[in-house]
Scaffold this active site. Structure first.
Site, mmCIF file in Angstrom:
data_model
loop_
_atom_site.group_PDB
_atom_site.id
_atom_site.type_symbol
_atom_site.label_atom_id
_atom_site.label_comp_id
_atom_site.label_asym_id
_atom_site.label_seq_id
_atom_site.Cartn_x
_atom_site.Cartn_y
_atom_site.Cartn_z
ATOM 1 N N PHE A 74 0.813 -1.224 0.000
ATOM 2 C CA PHE A 74 0.000 0.000 0.000
ATOM 3 C C PHE A 74 0.844 1.270 0.000
ATOM 4 O O PHE A 74 0.364 2.334 0.375
ATOM 5 C CB PHE A 74 -0.969 0.018 1.195
ATOM 6 C CG PHE A 74 -1.690 -1.279 1.408
ATOM 7 C CD1 PHE A 74 -2.568 -1.756 0.441
ATOM 8 C CD2 PHE A 74 -1.484 -2.055 2.541
ATOM 9 C CE1 PHE A 74 -3.224 -2.970 0.609
ATOM 10 C CE2 PHE A 74 -2.128 -3.271 2.710
ATOM 11 C CZ PHE A 74 -3.005 -3.728 1.748
ATOM 12 N N GLU A 95 7.521 1.065 0.048
ATOM 13 C CA GLU A 95 8.219 1.654 -1.094
ATOM 14 C C GLU A 95 9.592 2.165 -0.670
ATOM 15 O O GLU A 95 10.595 1.900 -1.317
ATOM 16 C CB GLU A 95 7.385 2.788 -1.694
ATOM 17 C CG GLU A 95 8.052 3.425 -2.903
ATOM 18 C CD GLU A 95 7.188 4.459 -3.617
ATOM 19 O OE1 GLU A 95 7.712 5.134 -4.502
ATOM 20 O OE2 GLU A 95 5.992 4.601 -3.285
ATOM 21 N N ARG A 143 1.694 15.806 -5.561
ATOM 22 C CA ARG A 143 0.485 15.136 -6.047
ATOM 23 C C ARG A 143 -0.756 15.687 -5.339
ATOM 24 O O ARG A 143 -1.820 15.803 -5.948
ATOM 25 C CB ARG A 143 0.595 13.620 -5.871
ATOM 26 C CG ARG A 143 -0.556 12.844 -6.486
ATOM 27 C CD ARG A 143 -0.305 11.345 -6.536
ATOM 28 N NE ARG A 143 0.493 10.940 -7.680
ATOM 29 C CZ ARG A 143 -0.013 10.588 -8.865
ATOM 30 N NH1 ARG A 143 -1.322 10.629 -9.071
ATOM 31 N NH2 ARG A 143 0.775 10.223 -9.848
ATOM 32 N N PHE A 180 -1.148 8.677 -2.435
ATOM 33 C CA PHE A 180 0.103 9.445 -2.472
ATOM 34 C C PHE A 180 -0.133 10.952 -2.484
ATOM 35 O O PHE A 180 0.364 11.664 -3.336
ATOM 36 C CB PHE A 180 0.874 9.017 -3.735
ATOM 37 C CG PHE A 180 2.356 9.274 -3.694
ATOM 38 C CD1 PHE A 180 3.200 8.438 -2.985
ATOM 39 C CD2 PHE A 180 2.924 10.331 -4.395
ATOM 40 C CE1 PHE A 180 4.579 8.649 -2.977
ATOM 41 C CE2 PHE A 180 4.304 10.557 -4.390
ATOM 42 C CZ PHE A 180 5.132 9.709 -3.683
ATOM 43 N N THR A 187 5.021 11.343 -10.947
ATOM 44 C CA THR A 187 5.334 12.741 -11.248
ATOM 45 C C THR A 187 6.848 12.921 -11.368
ATOM 46 O O THR A 187 7.316 13.877 -11.965
ATOM 47 C CB THR A 187 4.772 13.682 -10.160
ATOM 48 O OG1 THR A 187 5.162 13.182 -8.881
ATOM 49 C CG2 THR A 187 3.259 13.747 -10.232
ATOM 50 N N GLU A 203 -4.727 2.782 -7.056
ATOM 51 C CA GLU A 203 -5.015 3.867 -6.119
ATOM 52 C C GLU A 203 -6.386 4.535 -6.282
ATOM 53 O O GLU A 203 -7.040 4.841 -5.289
ATOM 54 C CB GLU A 203 -3.923 4.948 -6.234
ATOM 55 C CG GLU A 203 -2.573 4.473 -5.750
ATOM 56 C CD GLU A 203 -1.456 5.406 -6.168
ATOM 57 O OE1 GLU A 203 -0.929 6.112 -5.305
ATOM 58 O OE2 GLU A 203 -1.128 5.431 -7.377
#
Lengths: 486, 817
Positions: free
Chosen positions: B236, B240, B318, B352, B449, B727
């Protein structure tokens, strides 16, 4: 040398040398059975669920799902356990596993073995499909009929990925076990006998005595012993707070603590009965408790946690105490020197302290009859099921034919250092007509009972207002019932 | 249509298949990182020494730990051969001399057993020299404690548009964070093989970056370190960036001791040590015309980044790019900044920053609708993007008509108009319980991005028996990426699913991979897998044409058979063709590569085309609120979501439903509470276990849940016409929050603006109900006895809201003229 053994997935395994603090989960994983997972180590997530063969109360066996993270491995001595790996293999899945897989019931898959075990327990539940008042009232069980699956059986299993819809679909779509299903067949034979256990490792002992007297003797010798039954509280202490005891004494299967009697003058519930067993034995005959049971933790916890344990820890947020206070329950305390009976209202002395002496154990809970005509259990928590109460209130009221409150007993949890009786509120109700005005007056008294605190669950103000609301809601529900006959 | 999006006949993409590991999941035979260590006596366990202060200089005395039986070694800063840093930003000391948050790992103890390591960690003496700490966004704003960039997205002249707007409102919202609560906590297992390769099994979404961090901590080149990600028990976004340091600890321990080292966080360690969804604070002013059209928005978003940057900058970026959600806002200026606080370093979490950005506009619309006297559903629909319009950052909103299509379909199939009448009837008949029904849109931009991340690689082998092995750079977190990749490979090569196997993700198979994140896993890796398969197929075509005696352009690959134009004519088995190609010395393996074309983003000006496309969705939710307690129940949810042409319908449905409920958890249930007092526990996470941090359980599942995919939704810029799905569905959950707002409003007078706490827990909803009742009592000027009683209970509410930093939404003086 001890010869402690447990049968896992049909294979006999030795428990020799297992430490008293080693959980069944860690032990199973060390045997290479890594299907059961640790998600929380406190019985909240169900990722560690496995099946244990337990007595069904009628000379047969009930496959019972439990949190293996809270069960000491040593407590499995003589028992039969089935894990997800034992239910089926990828090429020959068990019906519940096949249903989960086909429905998209797994995403990351980490919670899935635990769900499979909880689902299997419900799949094999005897009398499944017969009327079940508690769950019907909540609208969560399927329509009546053979094979109806009560999805509440899965309330103690968390999934972070799927959103549960495919799991629910897989569950309610299950049929009944095949005629040649070996686990179904196993139900007709008795569960394994309870065996006396004595395991020593790293200087610590785990003992399951043969009799209550032996237990009394053990704890008289060693006052520091950890006395455990379902281990749903002690297991958390061991796993999360590193508690270790030189001696652990398991009393949950002692026959002296597992009695049940429903007489004319009262009900006697053995302290060693699990909440699930108590619910099954009472068959809804105590409406207040019937309302409590489904809201008490989760099925996985209720399958292990005992009434005696819930009162023994004396937690101010244990959910049994408020209900039993409203029922004017009394406790039978036993020790090597004999027995005494105390009013539950006199039992709690402070935060997690009680009148129970060092060598004493709770033998049973006595509930006087007849029951009050009007009762209700009201719990407030963040989550609807399997959450710890922000506050809990239990009511038992007698309203005479003249509409006047003849007697009122109210038990509260979560608003003081101990569970308490709301005596000022009771006094405010008794002698008044049971009407909106009296209820509003009493509710404002109820709002000032106890000394609620602010914490991460709720603010003090909210808890106090919830006390008031609980009585208003009881009144509203009772009025509604009069208008609309059940 | 580009070739990338074309689907051949008999394609296996689009077929509803269960997860490729479903049978292993269900039978407990799917293996996760820490399962590899279970029962191995040769493996050491690493256990952290955690700070008991939010901010302090620390000095360690590790000698007592070494006296604990079973303790092998204590890892500290002096053991690091390379760089003492665990982050991509070089601001995360792996072994800090300054504790930056309560729970910060200061040292790691290696023990023969978990018990020994735990006792060893408890024996380490830590001397603290406490320093002042900042634990809330409010404190950070007051102290001017910020970190990283402070970007602005701007179009037009918001100030003058607000000056002339007929209606102007202003307010503040506080947006709670969220714990990932992947069921599998962070885990790593490292050993050094006889050739000197450092091999790390890690539960990571970003194996290449885990590899890089391990290498720089060890001071060795990347080629000495191999990271494998078998499968994750949920990620989720939480795996990362966060796994790198844990992998580095295990690898460092293995390097120094010559033993395999495992590290698996307990749930409480995971909760107290790892980053979460960023809490945000937003202050806004918004202008509307008489019909409720948004004219202008001015907002400042402050995120709580925690103690170091991690991914806070792109998360904020974002967020700024999603404040518009699905609405046209002609004049707009949104400033962003990152608070530096003494808390866990907040990180990526599904959406995010997008969810926090959208929260602001949805909260505004929900609060002002009653003040404008406009039905919130009408207000939202009226402001939806139209084809041809562009976002505040200058990207065209392509396929904006899909928003309207999805909206109309939810409204029709969900019988919204009828049901709203039913809800009103129910509410007028029930004083103690109210229902609400709300509909909200989602528009979510797809692509990293950070433009460089929009690339992917794959390595596909075809063996002589016709069996296929696929490696790609994405990791399997449960989202079904591997299932989709199997379907892509089988489709591209025209073989059966059973002919294809997927190998676990490893950095020595596909290098320099991007994180499996930003919903991009299938788009990027799918295109790379297809590219590899296409190359192999191109090489096989001449062989097949020759053997079948047909023209090259007529060769067809389908279902494991290779034939000419007539599928019932002469054909070859794929395996026969492969064997023949081998004999002719044709290369039967290929590396695939893909980079997303058409992106152009200027992070400095926050203008350009950061996204390949937008994913759209619409949800309508009906809730019931108990006026006694504030408890809510989700009665019915209808969703229409745009997944393009689905690669794998069961997988995509799972992403929509699962994302939705995770969003519901964030908005109405999950509550992170920190000790904000000045007491000894300051900065400590109070909700640090499963018994205090509550996820949605089966009881939160709506009684009725209808999910449909948007039809005729081919995305011609993505593999086989599909769209990213990980997402966007999370943000469909705003429909639940807005439905709660409507139900709460029904306890009060018409025109009452409802402010809801975040999360909207029963208590938060109860205070909102009390405020609504209080407004009603004030309006009716009821009997003194009743209004006294209510005013008393309601009085607490505004104060509490003020404490929480929630100012009332109100008309500015200008709006009164």
């Amino acid at each position: 040398m001890d010869d402690s053994m447990v049968t896992v997935n049909g294979r006999s395994c030795t428990l020799r040398g297992v430490a008293p603090h080693t959980t069944a989960l860690d032990w199973l994983r060390a045997q290479g059975l890594t299907g059961a997972k640790e998600g929380c180590a406190e019985g909240e997530c169900g990722a560690c669920s496995v099946l244990v063969a337990m007595p069904d109360g009628a000379d047969g066996t009930a496959w019972t799902a439990v949190n293996s993270c809270l069960v000491p491995a040593a407590a499995l001595d003589g028992q039969e356990v089935v894990t997800a790996e034992g239910l089926g293999a990828p090429q020959s899945m068990h019906p519940v596993q096949a249903a989960l897989a086909a429905a998209g019931g797994s995403q990351c898959g980490y919670c899935t073995p635990g769900f499979a075990c909880s689902m299997a327990a419900e799949f094999y539940r005897a009398r499944r499909g017969e009327a079940d008042g508690a769950s019907e009232a909540d609208g969560a069980s399927e329509a009546d009929g053979a094979g109806a699956f009560d999805v509440h059986a899965l309330a103690g299993n968390l999934c972070r990925c799927t959103g549960y819809r495919p799991i629910r679909d897989a569950a309610v779509g299950l049929g009944t076990p095949d005629a040649d299903d070996p686990l179904a067949a196993r139900r007709s034979r008795p569960a394994p006998e309870t065996v006396a256990t004595r395991i020593e490792a790293d200087g610590a002992r785990f003992v399951r005595p043969r009799s209550l007297d032996e237990a009394f003797a053990l704890i008289a010798d060693e006052p520091d012993a950890a006395v455990v039954a379902g281990c749903t509280d002690w297991g958390v202490e061991v796993n999360l707070r590193g508690r270790r005891a030189p001696l652990t004494v398991a009393i949950d299967r002692l026959p002296e603590l597992r009695g049940f009697a429903f007489g004319d003058a009262g009900i006697e519930l053995g302290a060693g009965l699990t909440l699930a067993e108590a619910e099954r034995l009472l068959e809804g005959r105590v409406p207040l408790l019937a309302e409590l049971f489904p809201q008490f933790a989760s099925p996985l916890i209720r399958n292990r946690a005992t009434l005696g344990g819930n009162l023994g820890t004396a937690s101010p947020i244990g959910d049994a105490a408020p209900a039993l206070l409203a029922l004017e329950a009394r406790l039978v305390l036993g020790s090597i020197d004999g027995e005494r009976e105390v009013d539950l209202a006199e039992y709690f002395t402070g935060y997690r302290t009680t009148v129970r002496g060092p060598g004493e154990l709770i033998r049973s809970v006595r509930i006087p009859l007849p029951l009050a005509a009007l009762s209700g259990f009201h719990k407030v928590a963040k989550r609807r099921f399997d959450d710890i109460s922000s506050m809990a209130a239990a009511f038992a009221l007698d309203v005479g034919a003249d509409g006047v409150v003849a007697a009122a007993r109210i038990g509260l949890g979560g608003v003081a250092a101990t569970p308490i009786r709301a005596r000022a509120t009771e006094a405010a109700l008794v002698g008044r007509r049971w009407d909106g005005e009296a209820v509003r007056d009493a509710a404002s008294v109820l709002g000032s009972e106890g000394t609620p605190m602010s914490d991460h669950r709720a603010s003090a103000e909210y808890r106090a207002i919830m006390l008031q609301q609980s009585l208003l809601r009881l009144f509203r529900a009772a009025a509604h019932e009069e208008v609309v006959p059940a | 249509m580009s070739g990338l999006a074309d689907r051949p006949d008999g394609a296996l993409v689009g077929v509803a298949l269960p997860h490729e590991s479903a049978a292993r999941h269900a039978t407990g035979t799917a293996i996760y990182t820490d399962d590899l260590a279970a029962g191995r006596a040769d493996v050491l366990t690493a256990w952290p020494v955690q700070s008991e202060h939010a901010h302090a200089l620390v000095t360690l005395d590790v000698a007592p730990a070494l006296d604990v039986p079973g303790v092998v070694r204590v890892l500290t800063a002096s053991d690091v051969p390379g760089e003492n840093d665990a982050g991509a930003k070089h601001d995360e000391p792996l072994f800090p001399s300054e504790a930056m948050f309560h729970g910060h790992a200061l040292a790691w103890v290696l023990g023969e057993t978990a018990e020994a390591a735990r006792l060893g960690a408890a024996a380490v003496n830590v001397a603290y020299e406490p320093l002042p700490s900042i634990v809330t966004i409010g404190e950070a704003i007051e102290a001017g404690s910020f970190q990283g960039i402070a970007p602005t997205v701007q179009r037009g002249d918001a100030a003058s548009a607000l000056g002339s707007a007929p209606h102007v409102f202003e307010g503040v919202c506080e947006i709670n964070g969220q714990e990932h609560f992947y069921l599998e906590t962070h885990a790593s297992l490292a050993h050094v093989d006889p050739e000197g390769q450092v091999f790390v099994e890690s539960s990571t979404q970003h194996p290449s970056e885990t590899q890089e961090i391990v290498a720089h901590v060890l001071g060795v080149p990347n080629h000495r370190v191999t990271v494998q990600s078998l499968r994750l028990g949920g990620g989720f976004g939480g795996k990362e960036m966060q796994p790198h340091g844990f992998a580095a600890i295990a690898a460092l321990g293995a390097t120094l001791t010559g033993r395999a080292v495992r590290l698996r966080l307990t749930r409480t360690q995971d909760l107290t040590m790892t980053g979460k969804r960023h809490p945000f604070h937003a202050a806004w002013r918004a202008g509307f015309d008489a019909d409720g059209r948004i004219l202008a928005l001015e907002a400042t978003l402050t995120s709580d980044g925690g103690w170091c940057l991690d991914l806070s900058e792109p998360v904020l970026g974002r967020a700024l790019c999603h404040v518009d959600n699905a609405y046209w806002i002609p004049d707009i200026v949104v400033h962003g900044r990152i608070a530096k606080t003494h808390k866990t370093s907040q990180t990526a979490f599904r959406g995010f920053g997008g969810p926090q950005g959208m929260f602001v506009i949805e909260d505004i619309l929900g609060r002002v609708a009653p003040l404008l006297g406009i039905d919130p559903a009408v207000l939202r629909e009226r402001n939806l993007y139209r084809p041809g319009q562009t976002t505040p950052y200058g990207q065209e909103v392509r396929h904006a008509e899909r928003l309207h299509d999805a909206w109309a379909r939810v409204r029709t199939e969900g019988r919204l108009d009828e049901r709203r009448t039913e809800v009103e009837a129910f509410n007028s008949a029930h004083p103690d319980v109210k229902r609400g029904l709300a509909i909200t849109p989602v528009k979510f931009g797809i692509s990293f991005t950070f433009t460089a991340y929009n690339q992917a690689g794959a390595l596909v082998h075809v063996y002589r028996d016709g069996s296929v092995l696929v490696n790609h750079g994405g990791t399997e977190l449960g989202q079904g990426l591997h299932t989709k990749m199997l379907q892509v490979a089988a489709t591209a090569l025209g073989v059966r699913m059973s002919a294809v196997r997927l190998a676990p993700t490893r950095t020595d198979k596909v290098p320099n991979t991007s994180a499996t994140a930003a919903s991009s896993g299938a788009d990027l890796n799918g295109a790379a897998v297809k590219h590899a398969c296409d190359q192999i197929r191109e090489r096989l075509v001449p062989v097949a044409a020759d053997l079948l005696g047909v023209a090259a352009e007529d060769v067809r690959f389908e279902g494991g058979k290779v034939s000419g134009p007539d599928p019932d004519g002469t054909s070859l088995g794929f395996d026969e063709l492969v064997e023949a190609a081998y004999a002719r010395r044709v290369q039967l393996f290929a590396a695939g590569f893909y980079r997303t074309e058409g992106l152009g983003w200027e992070p400095g000006t926050m203008q350009g085309t950061p996204f390949k496309y937008f994913a759209y969705g619409v949800a309508a939710s009906e809730v019931e609120v108990d006026g006694f307690t504030g408890a809510t129940r989700l009665r019915r949810v209808d969703i229409v979501h745009d997944v393009g042409d689905s690669l794998s319908p069961i997988i995509d449905l799972g992403q929509v439903e699962g994302g939705f409920l995770q969003g519901v958890g964030w908005l109405v249930l999950e509550e992170l509470r920190w000790d904000e007092t000045d007491g000894p526990g300051r900065g400590r996470l109070l909700t640090q276990s499963a018994s205090t941090y509550k996820l949605p359980s089966l009881g939160e599942l709506p009684d009725e849940l209808n999910v449909h995919f948007l039809e005729r939704a081919t995305e011609d810029g993505a593999v086989y016409g599909s769209k990213a799905v990980g997402e966007p569905p999370l943000m469909l959950a705003f429909s639940v929050r807005e439905a709660i707002r409507e139900a709460v409003g029904a306890f009060g007078p018409r025109g009452h603006s409802v402010e809801l706490g975040s999360p909207a827990t029963p208590e938060a909803v109860f205070w909102a109900v009390e405020a609504a009742r209080g407004a009603g009592d004030a309006d009716r000027d009821a009997s003194a006895e009743r209004s006294d009683r209510r005013a008393e209970t309601a009085a607490g509410a505004p104060d509490r809201l003020a404490d929480a930093g929630l100012a009332a939404a109100r008309r500015s003086p200008r709006a009164e003229h």
